[in-house]
Design a protein around this motif. Structure first.
Motif, PDB file in Angstrom:
ATOM      1  N   ALA A  14       0.823  -1.201   0.000  1.00  0.00           N
ATOM      2  CA  ALA A  14       0.000   0.000   0.000  1.00  0.00           C
ATOM      3  C   ALA A  14       0.861   1.257   0.000  1.00  0.00           C
ATOM      4  O   ALA A  14       0.535   2.246  -0.669  1.00  0.00           O
ATOM      5  N   ARG A  15       1.985   1.202   0.728  1.00  0.00           N
ATOM      6  CA  ARG A  15       2.857   2.373   0.761  1.00  0.00           C
ATOM      7  C   ARG A  15       3.403   2.673  -0.627  1.00  0.00           C
ATOM      8  O   ARG A  15       3.420   3.827  -1.076  1.00  0.00           O
ATOM      9  N   GLU A  16       3.845   1.643  -1.349  1.00  0.00           N
ATOM     10  CA  GLU A  16       4.401   1.864  -2.686  1.00  0.00           C
ATOM     11  C   GLU A  16       3.333   2.373  -3.649  1.00  0.00           C
ATOM     12  O   GLU A  16       3.607   3.229  -4.497  1.00  0.00           O
ATOM     13  N   ALA A  17       2.112   1.844  -3.512  1.00  0.00           N
ATOM     14  CA  ALA A  17       1.025   2.321  -4.376  1.00  0.00           C
ATOM     15  C   ALA A  17       0.702   3.781  -4.078  1.00  0.00           C
ATOM     16  O   ALA A  17       0.444   4.579  -4.997  1.00  0.00           O
ATOM     17  N   LEU A  18       0.709   4.156  -2.799  1.00  0.00           N
ATOM     18  CA  LEU A  18       0.445   5.540  -2.426  1.00  0.00           C
ATOM     19  C   LEU A  18       1.557   6.464  -2.917  1.00  0.00           C
ATOM     20  O   LEU A  18       1.294   7.575  -3.407  1.00  0.00           O
ATOM     21  N   GLU A  19       2.802   6.011  -2.792  1.00  0.00           N
ATOM     22  CA  GLU A  19       3.914   6.835  -3.249  1.00  0.00           C
ATOM     23  C   GLU A  19       3.837   7.070  -4.749  1.00  0.00           C
ATOM     24  O   GLU A  19       4.067   8.189  -5.235  1.00  0.00           O
ATOM     25  N   ALA A  20       3.502   6.019  -5.493  1.00  0.00           N
ATOM     26  CA  ALA A  20       3.381   6.163  -6.944  1.00  0.00           C
ATOM     27  C   ALA A  20       2.280   7.158  -7.296  1.00  0.00           C
ATOM     28  O   ALA A  20       2.440   7.994  -8.198  1.00  0.00           O
ATOM     29  N   TYR A  21       1.181   7.080  -6.594  1.00  0.00           N
ATOM     30  CA  TYR A  21       0.074   8.008  -6.840  1.00  0.00           C
ATOM     31  C   TYR A  21       0.464   9.435  -6.469  1.00  0.00           C
ATOM     32  O   TYR A  21       0.201  10.384  -7.234  1.00  0.00           O
ATOM     33  N   LEU A  22       1.077   9.616  -5.299  1.00  0.00           N
ATOM     34  CA  LEU A  22       1.418  10.961  -4.830  1.00  0.00           C
ATOM     35  C   LEU A  22       2.474  11.625  -5.710  1.00  0.00           C
ATOM     36  O   LEU A  22       2.445  12.844  -5.914  1.00  0.00           O
ATOM     37  N   VAL A  23       3.404  10.845  -6.244  1.00  0.00           N
ATOM     38  CA  VAL A  23       4.493  11.413  -7.035  1.00  0.00           C
ATOM     39  C   VAL A  23       4.089  11.602  -8.493  1.00  0.00           C
ATOM     40  O   VAL A  23       4.395  12.633  -9.111  1.00  0.00           O
ATOM     41  N   ARG A  24       3.343  10.630  -9.046  1.00  0.00           N
ATOM     42  CA  ARG A  24       3.127  10.625 -10.490  1.00  0.00           C
ATOM     43  C   ARG A  24       1.710  10.971 -10.929  1.00  0.00           C
ATOM     44  O   ARG A  24       1.480  11.258 -12.111  1.00  0.00           O
ATOM     45  N   ALA A  25       0.753  10.970 -10.008  1.00  0.00           N
ATOM     46  CA  ALA A  25      -0.635  11.205 -10.418  1.00  0.00           C
ATOM     47  C   ALA A  25      -1.266  12.411  -9.740  1.00  0.00           C
ATOM     48  O   ALA A  25      -1.857  13.265 -10.413  1.00  0.00           O
ATOM     49  N   ARG A  26      -1.165  12.488  -8.430  1.00  0.00           N
ATOM     50  CA  ARG A  26      -1.857  13.578  -7.740  1.00  0.00           C
ATOM     51  C   ARG A  26      -1.410  14.963  -8.210  1.00  0.00           C
ATOM     52  O   ARG A  26      -2.256  15.866  -8.345  1.00  0.00           O
ATOM     53  N   PRO A  27      -0.108  15.199  -8.493  1.00  0.00           N
ATOM     54  CA  PRO A  27       0.279  16.530  -8.991  1.00  0.00           C
ATOM     55  C   PRO A  27      -0.385  16.897 -10.317  1.00  0.00           C
ATOM     56  O   PRO A  27      -0.535  18.083 -10.631  1.00  0.00           O
ATOM     57  N   LEU A  28      -0.801  15.900 -11.096  1.00  0.00           N
ATOM     58  CA  LEU A  28      -1.487  16.181 -12.353  1.00  0.00           C
ATOM     59  C   LEU A  28      -2.971  16.459 -12.139  1.00  0.00           C
ATOM     60  O   LEU A  28      -3.592  17.190 -12.917  1.00  0.00           O
ATOM     61  N   LEU A  29      -3.549  15.872 -11.086  1.00  0.00           N
ATOM     62  CA  LEU A  29      -4.972  16.065 -10.814  1.00  0.00           C
ATOM     63  C   LEU A  29      -5.234  17.341 -10.018  1.00  0.00           C
ATOM     64  O   LEU A  29      -6.244  18.013 -10.220  1.00  0.00           O
ATOM     65  N   SER A  30      -4.319  17.680  -9.119  1.00  0.00           N
ATOM     66  CA  SER A  30      -4.541  18.809  -8.204  1.00  0.00           C
ATOM     67  C   SER A  30      -4.787  20.136  -8.897  1.00  0.00           C
ATOM     68  O   SER A  30      -5.699  20.882  -8.498  1.00  0.00           O
ATOM     69  N   PRO A  31      -4.039  20.509  -9.946  1.00  0.00           N
ATOM     70  CA  PRO A  31      -4.263  21.826 -10.571  1.00  0.00           C
ATOM     71  C   PRO A  31      -5.625  21.971 -11.243  1.00  0.00           C
ATOM     72  O   PRO A  31      -6.030  23.088 -11.579  1.00  0.00           O
ATOM     73  N   ARG A  32      -6.341  20.868 -11.434  1.00  0.00           N
ATOM     74  CA  ARG A  32      -7.632  20.947 -12.126  1.00  0.00           C
ATOM     75  C   ARG A  32      -8.738  21.519 -11.236  1.00  0.00           C
ATOM     76  O   ARG A  32      -9.811  21.870 -11.713  1.00  0.00           O
ATOM     77  N   GLY A  33      -8.508  21.570  -9.929  1.00  0.00           N
ATOM     78  CA  GLY A  33      -9.535  22.071  -9.017  1.00  0.00           C
ATOM     79  C   GLY A  33      -8.946  23.057  -8.030  1.00  0.00           C
ATOM     80  O   GLY A  33      -7.768  23.418  -8.098  1.00  0.00           O
ATOM     81  N   ALA A  34      -9.797  23.498  -7.101  1.00  0.00           N
ATOM     82  CA  ALA A  34      -9.324  24.402  -6.049  1.00  0.00           C
ATOM     83  C   ALA A  34      -8.355  23.654  -5.142  1.00  0.00           C
ATOM     84  O   ALA A  34      -8.424  22.433  -5.007  1.00  0.00           O
ATOM     85  N   SER A  35      -7.455  24.387  -4.538  1.00  0.00           N
ATOM     86  CA  SER A  35      -6.463  23.781  -3.660  1.00  0.00           C
ATOM     87  C   SER A  35      -7.152  23.024  -2.533  1.00  0.00           C
ATOM     88  O   SER A  35      -8.042  23.549  -1.868  1.00  0.00           O
ATOM     89  N   THR A  36      -6.767  21.778  -2.330  1.00  0.00           N
ATOM     90  CA  THR A  36      -7.359  20.954  -1.295  1.00  0.00           C
ATOM     91  C   THR A  36      -6.299  20.036  -0.703  1.00  0.00           C
ATOM     92  O   THR A  36      -5.414  19.561  -1.438  1.00  0.00           O
ATOM     93  N   PRO A  37      -6.361  19.780   0.611  1.00  0.00           N
ATOM     94  CA  PRO A  37      -5.395  18.859   1.222  1.00  0.00           C
ATOM     95  C   PRO A  37      -5.775  17.403   1.036  1.00  0.00           C
ATOM     96  O   PRO A  37      -5.052  16.509   1.486  1.00  0.00           O
ATOM     97  N   ALA A  38      -6.904  17.133   0.362  1.00  0.00           N
ATOM     98  CA  ALA A  38      -7.408  15.769   0.236  1.00  0.00           C
ATOM     99  C   ALA A  38      -6.372  14.848  -0.395  1.00  0.00           C
ATOM    100  O   ALA A  38      -5.651  15.230  -1.321  1.00  0.00           O
TER     101      ALA A  38
END
Length: 323
Positions: A209-233
Motif C-alpha cells: 500500500a505504501r508503494e502504491a500511495l507513493e506512486a500516486y502521490l508522485v506521479r498522479a496527484r500533482p497532475l490532478l490537483s491543478p484541475r480544481g481548487a487547492s485541497t489537502p485531500a
C-alpha cells in the motif's frame, strides 16, 4: 404503494430536532453523513407525529413511538394517512435508534421529564455474516488496476489502502495527504484514520500500500490537483476535488469488472475481507477491533463466525468421516 407526501412537521418539533442535530454535530463530533442520516430519520418521525396531531414534544407518548415502529414495518395496518413503503428490520432498527437518541437528549436537557422511547425495542434481525472475498480474489482485484495513467494509479492506491487498513470508504476519502505517515523497507508506514465520532486511530499500511500511495502521490496527484481548487485531500477526482463516496464505489465496481470477479463488491467488501483474513491468519480479535475502530469487541466477533463457517466447510469437504 404510491408515495404519499408527509405533512409539514410542526414548528416546535422541527426546532427540537434541529437543536439535537446541532448537539450531535458540534458536541459529539458526528460526521456530516451521520447527521444527514439522523435528519432524514427524524423528519419521517416528525411527519408521523404531526399526522397524529402532536405539535409539541410534551404531547408525544410511548404509544406514539410504538406506532411509528409499527408504521415502518406495516404501513397499511398502521392507520396513518401518510403511510409510505414498508422498510426492513435493519432500517427500522436504525430509525428507532435515531428516535431514541432524540428522546434521550430531550430528557438530558430537561426539555422533557420522561423518555417515552426508552422501553421501545427494535425488531429482531436475522444474523448476517459479513461478505468477504478470498485472498486470491483480492489480488485479482488489485492487479486489475495497473498502468501509469493518473486515474489508474489513484485507483490502485485507493484499493490497496482499503484492503491494507480495513478503512471505511468514508474514512479513506476523508484522508488528507498529511494523514499518511512514511515508513522504511521493514515498516510500510501508517495512516491516521478518523472513525465514528471523529475518534482517531493509527493503522499500519504495509509495503504494498505504501508503494502504491507513493506512486500516486508522485506521479498522479500533482497532475490532478491543478484541475480544481487547492485541497489537502489525499484522493482526488478527475476535476481535482476530493473523491466522493459514490466515485469510490464506482472505482471498485470497475476494477471488479476488469478482474472478471463474479461477485457483488462494494468498498465495505474490502473492510470485511481485511478483518476476515486477519482472523484467519491468527490475529487476536481485540487487535482487529482496534484496527477496525469498533467501539465494542462484540461487533468484531461477528467475523469469527465467518472464519468458523469456513473451517466447518473445509472440514466437511476434506475429512474422511465428515459424512
Amino acid at each position: 404503494m404510491p408515495a404519499v407526501e408527509q405533512p409539514e412537521p410542526a414548528p416546535a418539533l422541527v426546532r427540537a430536532i434541529d437543536r439535537y442535530l446541532r448537539h450531535i454535530a458540534l458536541e459529539r463530533g458526528r460526521s456530516p453523513h451521520t447527521v444527514a442520516a439522523y435528519r432524514r430519520d427524524l423528519a419521517r418521525y416528525a411527519g408521523f407525529l404531526t399526522d397524529l396531531g402532536r405539535e409539541e414534544v410534551a404531547q408525544i407518548e410511548a404509544a406514539d413511538v410504538a406506532g411509528f415502529v409499527q408504521a415502518l414495518r406495516d404501513p397499511a395496518g398502521s392507520g396513518s394517512s401518510t403511510a409510505a413503503a414498508p422498510v426492513g428490520a435493519a432500517t427500522t432498527a436504525r430509525m428507532l435508534s435515531s428516535v431514541r437518541g432524540w428522546h434521550r437528549f430531550l430528557l438530558e436537557e430537561g426539555i422533557l421529564q420522561q423518555d417515552v422511547a426508552a422501553d421501545q425495542k427494535p425488531p429482531s434481525q436475522p444474523k448476517r455474516l459479513p461478505k468477504a472475498i478470498s485472498i486470491a480474489q483480492v489480488e485479482r482485484l488489485l492487479e486489475a488496476c495497473t498502468g501509469d495513467e493518473p486515474m489508474m494509479l489513484r485507483d490502485r492506491a485507493l484499493l490497496e489502502l482499503l484492503y491494507a487498513t480495513g478503512a471505511r470508504a468514508s474514512e479513506a476519502i476523508d484522508l488528507n495527504v498529511d494523514d499518511v505517515m512514511g515508513g522504511d523497507d521493514q515498516v510500510g508506514g501508517a495512516v491516521r484514520l478518523f472513525g465514528k465520532g471523529r475518534k482517531q486511530r493509527i493503522v499500519p499500511i504495509g509495503r504494498y500500500a505504501r508503494e502504491a500511495l507513493e506512486a500516486y502521490l508522485v506521479r498522479a496527484r500533482p497532475l490532478l490537483s491543478p484541475r480544481g481548487a487547492s485541497t489537502p485531500a489525499l484522493f482526488l477526482g478527475a476535476r481535482g476535488a476530493r473523491l466522493s463516496r459514490q466515485s469510490a464505489w464506482l472505482v471498485i465496481r470497475a476494477a471488479a469488472e476488469r478482474a472478471q470477479l463474479d461477485v457483488e463488491l462494494s468498498p465495505h467488501t474490502l473492510r470485511h475481507s481485511f478483518a476476515t483474513h486477519l482472523l484467519e491468519g491468527g490475529a487476536d480479535v481485540r487487535v482487529v477491533q482496534e484496527l477496525l475502530g469498533h467501539a465494542s469487541v462484540a461487533t468484531t466477533q461477528i467475523y469469527t463466525l465467518v472464519t468458523a463457517d469456513a473451517m466447518r466447510e473445509a472440514w466437511a469437504t476434506a475429512h474422511p468421516r465428515a459424512l
